[in-house]
Every structure is written in structure tokens, then in C-alpha cells.
Design an enzyme around this catalytic site. Structure first.
Site, PDB file in Angstrom:
ATOM      1  N   GLU A  29       5.035  -7.334 -21.920  1.00 55.31           N
ATOM      2  CA  GLU A  29       5.936  -8.110 -21.253  1.00 55.31           C
ATOM      3  C   GLU A  29       5.614  -8.430 -19.944  1.00 55.31           C
ATOM      4  O   GLU A  29       5.304  -7.266 -19.234  1.00 55.31           O
ATOM      5  CB  GLU A  29       7.448  -7.324 -21.365  1.00 55.31           C
ATOM      6  CG  GLU A  29       7.929  -7.230 -22.807  1.00 55.31           C
ATOM      7  CD  GLU A  29       8.378  -8.471 -23.464  1.00 55.31           C
ATOM      8  OE1 GLU A  29       8.669  -9.615 -22.721  1.00 55.31           O
ATOM      9  OE2 GLU A  29       8.662  -8.945 -24.863  1.00 55.31           O
ATOM     10  N   ASN A  67       0.971  -8.115   0.454  1.00 55.98           N
ATOM     11  CA  ASN A  67       0.864  -7.233   1.663  1.00 55.98           C
ATOM     12  C   ASN A  67       0.584  -8.107   2.803  1.00 55.98           C
ATOM     13  O   ASN A  67       0.865  -8.094   3.962  1.00 55.98           O
ATOM     14  CB  ASN A  67      -0.083  -6.183   1.573  1.00 55.98           C
ATOM     15  CG  ASN A  67       0.625  -5.451   0.208  1.00 55.98           C
ATOM     16  OD1 ASN A  67       1.341  -4.575   0.493  1.00 55.98           O
ATOM     17  ND2 ASN A  67      -0.179  -5.579  -0.872  1.00 55.98           N
ATOM     18  N   GLY A  68      -0.439  -8.960   2.840  1.00 51.46           N
ATOM     19  CA  GLY A  68      -0.896  -9.529   4.001  1.00 51.46           C
ATOM     20  C   GLY A  68      -0.097 -10.643   4.480  1.00 51.46           C
ATOM     21  O   GLY A  68       0.103 -10.899   5.558  1.00 51.46           O
ATOM     22  N   ARG A  88       4.488  -8.003 -11.273  1.00 51.09           N
ATOM     23  CA  ARG A  88       3.642  -8.626 -10.331  1.00 51.09           C
ATOM     24  C   ARG A  88       4.462  -8.949  -8.951  1.00 51.09           C
ATOM     25  O   ARG A  88       5.352  -9.808  -9.106  1.00 51.09           O
ATOM     26  CB  ARG A  88       2.953 -10.089 -10.408  1.00 51.09           C
ATOM     27  CG  ARG A  88       1.773 -10.448  -9.385  1.00 51.09           C
ATOM     28  CD  ARG A  88       0.773 -11.501  -9.942  1.00 51.09           C
ATOM     29  NE  ARG A  88       0.073 -11.824  -8.583  1.00 51.09           N
ATOM     30  CZ  ARG A  88      -1.026 -11.976  -8.644  1.00 51.09           C
ATOM     31  NH1 ARG A  88      -1.742 -12.361  -9.575  1.00 51.09           N
ATOM     32  NH2 ARG A  88      -1.982 -12.276  -7.546  1.00 51.09           N
ATOM     33  N   HIS A 109      -0.973  -4.148   4.449  1.00 53.03           N
ATOM     34  CA  HIS A 109      -1.847  -3.209   3.677  1.00 53.03           C
ATOM     35  C   HIS A 109      -1.309  -1.800   3.822  1.00 53.03           C
ATOM     36  O   HIS A 109      -0.723  -0.887   2.901  1.00 53.03           O
ATOM     37  CB  HIS A 109      -3.239  -3.218   3.403  1.00 53.03           C
ATOM     38  CG  HIS A 109      -3.659  -4.523   3.353  1.00 53.03           C
ATOM     39  ND1 HIS A 109      -3.453  -5.191   2.041  1.00 53.03           N
ATOM     40  CD2 HIS A 109      -4.783  -5.416   3.929  1.00 53.03           C
ATOM     41  CE1 HIS A 109      -4.026  -6.437   2.188  1.00 53.03           C
ATOM     42  NE2 HIS A 109      -4.956  -6.547   3.137  1.00 53.03           N
ATOM     43  N   ASP A 127       1.077  -7.394  -4.901  1.00 53.42           N
ATOM     44  CA  ASP A 127       0.616  -8.624  -4.036  1.00 53.42           C
ATOM     45  C   ASP A 127       1.497  -8.863  -2.955  1.00 53.42           C
ATOM     46  O   ASP A 127       2.889  -8.376  -3.324  1.00 53.42           O
ATOM     47  CB  ASP A 127       0.617  -9.838  -5.062  1.00 53.42           C
ATOM     48  CG  ASP A 127      -0.380 -10.902  -4.304  1.00 53.42           C
ATOM     49  OD1 ASP A 127      -1.014 -10.471  -3.442  1.00 53.42           O
ATOM     50  OD2 ASP A 127      -0.248 -12.113  -4.791  1.00 53.42           O
ATOM     51  N   LEU A 172       3.359  12.437 -14.607  1.00 58.80           N
ATOM     52  CA  LEU A 172       2.796  10.976 -14.919  1.00 58.80           C
ATOM     53  C   LEU A 172       1.637  10.903 -14.494  1.00 58.80           C
ATOM     54  O   LEU A 172       0.969  11.383 -13.743  1.00 58.80           O
ATOM     55  CB  LEU A 172       3.749  10.236 -13.532  1.00 58.80           C
ATOM     56  CG  LEU A 172       3.333   8.646 -13.312  1.00 58.80           C
ATOM     57  CD1 LEU A 172       3.918   7.865 -14.406  1.00 58.80           C
ATOM     58  CD2 LEU A 172       3.787   8.166 -11.742  1.00 58.80           C
ATOM     59  N   SER A 197      -9.840  -5.099  -6.134  1.00 59.44           N
ATOM     60  CA  SER A 197     -10.457  -6.001  -7.419  1.00 59.44           C
ATOM     61  C   SER A 197     -11.629  -6.115  -6.863  1.00 59.44           C
ATOM     62  O   SER A 197     -12.172  -6.053  -5.870  1.00 59.44           O
ATOM     63  CB  SER A 197      -9.705  -7.259  -7.625  1.00 59.44           C
ATOM     64  OG  SER A 197      -9.979  -8.390  -6.748  1.00 59.44           O
TER      65      SER A 197
END
Ligand code: V0D
Length: 253
Positions: free
Chosen positions: A220, A35-36, A201, A50, A33, A144, A78
Site C-alpha cells: 500500500e 529536506n533540501g 513518501r 538534511h 524526501d 524493531l 540512493s
């Protein structure tokens, strides 16, 4: 008692010289979160943020590869993001192609396997084609596992899982006695993954925003005010180091 050595060390110039290999999270989920806001603070349009966020994605993927993290699940789009202005949505949905054009060779060289979670059928064809190409190209890589959550919403995922399980019960493919937490997990988009050990986050908000509600039950959480385009390898290692320090009890003692 001997002092615990930090797992990740840095030279003066921030270059990482040592990586940990004990109690490193196997699966990390990230909400990227800010970016804007990063762009707006610079007087730039939101989409510029973005775009800037793309280079952070590849940096953090490489950091995760170095730490031998097994899976990284990134919240890129999302089910709620459709509510944004159409021009912003159109721009965001072009990012996978742009990202892959620049970074797919890099990901191949790092033995990364790309997958998605979420309802990708509802995305524009050009987005789906780019992502499908990357999944096909990276199918045989066994490093990965990089999951992009695209048009993902956890309540939607849970409802779909319940419907699919109901259908199997109704068709006699599944008996009530076999319904347990582990079996239910098989109907989720993350069926092939262990639950995340760590959620990161960025961007200052402290909420889940409909992300992996079932899967994060024992995870966690680590929050930072750093905006995603400013997030560095060093921030990522700090999250891993704090994770390592926490004593995990799974509700026991
Ligand atoms: C925007 C910051 C990589 C967060 C990063 C369609 C929001 C940049 C991808 C990507 C987005 C997705 C699939 C794939 C390869 C790359 C991406 C979206 C947004 C939404 F196969 N970054 N990224 N996808 N952002």
C-alpha cells in the site's frame, strides 16, 4: 453496525494516548524526501535540511517502536545521489556518524537492531566504520529492525541478484526447477525481511525513485506533501490509520 474506533487517539496537546495493535503494518518503507526544499524555503543551504531530517528519523523510529512495527526501511542515500554537488554528497555521507553519535544510546534503550541494504562497499571508510559499529553494537537487540538503504538502487540490486542466481545455476548449486519468486527473493538485499506492507513518501512527489521495485509489488502506498523535517509522529500515525482502513485483497476479491 458499530462505528470503528480510530486506532490512534490524541489529547488536545497532540500527545498520543492510545496505540493500535491490530492490522498494524509489520514492515514500513519510507522515502524521506523534501529536506533540501525545507531548508531552501527558509533561505538556508540544502545541507541544513538534511541535518534537520536526522531528528525526524529518531522521532519516527520511536513511534514505530511504540506501535510494535517489526521493520522500518529508510531510503537515506540512493545510487543516483552521487550526481549531486560533491560538497552536498560529502556532507550527507557524514550524517550516519553524526546521527549515531547522538542517538545510538537512544536506539539501544529502545532495543533497535540496525542493518543496511545497498552497496555499502563504495561508501567512504569513515561512513562504513560508523555504520558497522552501530550494526555490531545493536546485533543482539530483538526489537524493531531498522534498515538504512545506503547507496541503494533497486535495478542494481535486481541485476546483482540475477547474476548471483545465474552463477549458482551454472555451478550446479541451484536447479532450474527450484527457481521461483520465493527463491529469487533470497538473492535480494532484503532476504531477511518480509515485503513492506506500507510505503510512505514525504515531500509531495509520487514516484518510487528506484526503491524496492520487486518488494513493493503488493504494498500500500501513502503519499504526503509534508516535507521530511516537518513530518511528525501524528502524520505517521495517520498513515498507519489509513493503512488499517484499506481492505487488502492481493489481487483477489
Ligand atoms: C539525509 C533525511 C540517518 C534523509 C535524514 C548516508 C536524507 C537524514 C542516517 C543513518 C541521512 C544512516 C546509517 C546509520 C545511521 C543513520 C542517514 C544518510 C542520510 C546517508 F547507521 N539519516 N541519514 N544517512 N539523511
Amino acid at each position: 453496525m458499530a462505528m470503528k474506533l480510530p486506532f490512534f487517539k490524541y489529547k488536545e496537546d497532540d500527545e498520543t494516548v492510545q496505540y493500535g495493535d491490530g492490522n498494524t503494518p509489520e514492515h514500513i518503507a519510507i522515502i524521506m524526501d523534501g529536506n533540501g526544499r525545507w531548508a531552501q524555503r527558509r533561505g538556508m543551504p540544502r545541507f541544513a535540511g538534511h541535518k534537520e531530517g536526522l531528528s525526524t528519523v529518531v522521532k519516527i523510529v520511536k513511534a514505530a517502536v511504540k506501535c510494535k512495527v517489526k521493520a522500518l526501511t529508510l531510503y537515506t542515500f540512493s545510487t543516483e545521489n552521487w550526481k549531486r554537488p560533491k560538497s552536498e554528497v560529502d556532507f550527507i555521507l557524514r550524517l550516519p556518524k553524526e546521527f549515531l553519535h547522538v542517538y545510538l544510546p537512544d536506539l539501544m534503550a529502545n532495543n533497535v537492531r540496525i542493518k543496511t541494504i545497498g552497496d555499502i562497499e563504495k561508501l567512504p571508510l569513515h561512513t562504513r566504520e560508523a555504520v558497522q559499529y552501530a550494526m555490531d553494537r545493536t546485533r543482539d537487540n530483538d526489537g524493531l529492525q531498522l534498515n538504512f538503504a545506503l547507496n541503494y538502487g533497486s535495478r542494481h540490486e535486481l541485476l546483482n541478484a540475477m547474476k548471483a542466481m545465474y552463477t549458482d545455476l551454472n555451478d550446479g548449486k541451484l536447479s532450474w526447477d527450484d527457481v521461483d519468486e520465493q527463491h529469487f527473493s533470497c538473492y535480494l538485499d532484503t532476504a531477511d525481511l518480509p515485503d513492506p506492507d506500507l510505503l510512505i513518501r514525504t515531500g509531495g512527489e509520487k514516484r518510487l525513485s528506484n526503491y524496492l521495485l520487486w518488494q513493493l509489488a503488493y504494498t500500500e502506498f501513502w503519499f504526503t506533501d509534508v516535507l521530511w523535517p516537518d513530518f511528525t509522529e501524528k502524520d505517521f500515525f495517520q498513515a498507519l490509520e489509513e493503512y488499517r482502513q484499506r481492505k487488502r485483497r492481493f489481487g483477489g476479491l
